[in-house]
Enzyme design. Structure first.
Site, short mmCIF file in Angstrom:
data_model
loop_
_atom_site.label_atom_id
_atom_site.label_comp_id
_atom_site.label_asym_id
_atom_site.label_seq_id
_atom_site.Cartn_x
_atom_site.Cartn_y
_atom_site.Cartn_z
CG HIS A 168 48.79 51.93 36.09
ND1 HIS A 168 48.56 51.05 35.07
CD2 HIS A 168 49.81 51.42 36.81
CE1 HIS A 168 49.41 50.04 35.16
NE2 HIS A 168 50.18 50.24 36.20
CG LEU A 175 50.24 54.29 32.57
CD1 LEU A 175 50.21 55.81 32.75
CD2 LEU A 175 50.84 53.62 33.79
CB SER A 194 47.03 42.83 35.68
OG SER A 194 48.35 42.46 35.37
NE ARG A 251 53.86 40.13 34.28
CZ ARG A 251 54.52 40.78 35.27
NH1 ARG A 251 53.85 41.15 36.34
NH2 ARG A 251 55.81 41.04 35.16
#
Ligand code: PAF
Length: 282
Positions: free
Chosen positions: A37, A33, A187, A189
């Site tokens: 989020h 997170l 993100s 990623r």
């Protein structure tokens, strides 16, 4: 904040909250997170009385050559962030709970139209995996509302259509993208980027801002604008996957009568695929 893994425990905890007259919000996630989020959880805390988050790295939405195995699993850190944000319950099912008979025997929810093209074009089957798991999570928790980030704009459109088509009694809220100070959309990623790639990464947002400004200034030669974006991104070290201008409501290609537009792009930095979008009025 309790963490539960099984469906009976989830249902029991939600039934308790319901019996106290509480409105339930669900925030589905794959964990690892970040502030994006947490913005979802905070919105949920404002809108509902009992906030449930889920963490499940859903194998069904990963392609064969994607990052399922390396996807970061950071449960302890996630739990403390959720607790701090005001989350009331965390659901962390495993694959046995979600797909007891395995994935190949499982019913698949496939949302036509909005699942095709854009990320659906580059990631075949991805949105079937997303729709299936989100449908299951909504049926498991039966919340009044569920919240999703607008960074995954196509995903949000897929979920909205699924909920409408299947008459699911849940309200869906999209929450705006949270960006780092240099503009990079948060993100999970982003954690794959090395220092040099991280320094180049904001170029995606910057190049998209330039295209948006030119469209707002009246330019309609989209092919030329997108070619320039492609060149600028290449200079910054990216390999463009797609860039498209769509109607923000229907997600159909932008038409003359479209008043709200969304510019969507995906691009690789090394092997990391980043996505971003900009919503704007004409
Ligand atoms: O956006 C995500 O993290 C995932 O796609 C979701 C919605 C939790 C489904 O696995």
């Amino acid at each position: 904040m309790n963490t539960v893994q099984s469906l009976p425990e989830l249902r029991a905890a939600i039934a308790r909250a319901r019996s106290e007259g509480k409105r339930i919000a669900l925030v589905p996630t794959m964990g690892n997170l970040h502030a994006g989020h947490i913005a979802l959880v905070k919105q949920a805390v404002e809108r509902a009385d009992f906030v449930v988050a889920s963490i499940f790295v859903n194998p069904l939405q990963f392609g064969p050559n994607e990052d399922l195995d390396s996807y970061p699993r950071t449960l302890a850190a996630d739990q403390s962030k959720l607790l701090e944000a005001g989350c009331n319950l965390l659901f962390t099912p495993d694959a046995q709970v979600m797909y007891p008979q395995g994935m190949t025997q499982h019913t698949i929810v496939s949302v036509p139209g909005v699942s095709t093209g854009l990320c659906g074009g580059s990631r075949p089957g991805h949105f079937d995996g997303v729709a299936t798991v989100v449908c299951k999570l909504l049926n498991m928790a039966q919340p009044d509302m569920a919240l999703f980030g607008e960074k995954d704009y196509q995903q949000l459109a897929v979920i909205r259509k699924m909920v409408a088509d299947l008459n699911m009694p849940v309200q869906i809220f999209g929450v705006p993208i949270v960006r780092d100070t240099d503009g990079l959309a948060l993100s999970s990623r982003n954690g794959y980027l090395n220092a040099q790639q991280r320094a180049s990464a904001p170029a995606l947002h910057q190049c998209m801002q330039t295209v948006k400004a030119q469209i707002k200034n009246g330019r309609r030669d989209y092919a030329a604008l997108f070619e320039q974006l492609n060149i600028d991104l290449q200079v910054a070290g990216f390999r463009l996957d797609y860039v498209e201008l769509r109607d923000a409501l229907s997600l159909q290609p932008a038409a003359v009568q479209s008043t709200q537009l969304v510019l969507l792009a995906a691009a690789y930095l090394g092997s990391t695929r980043l996505i971003d979008n900009l919503i704007f009025d004409l």
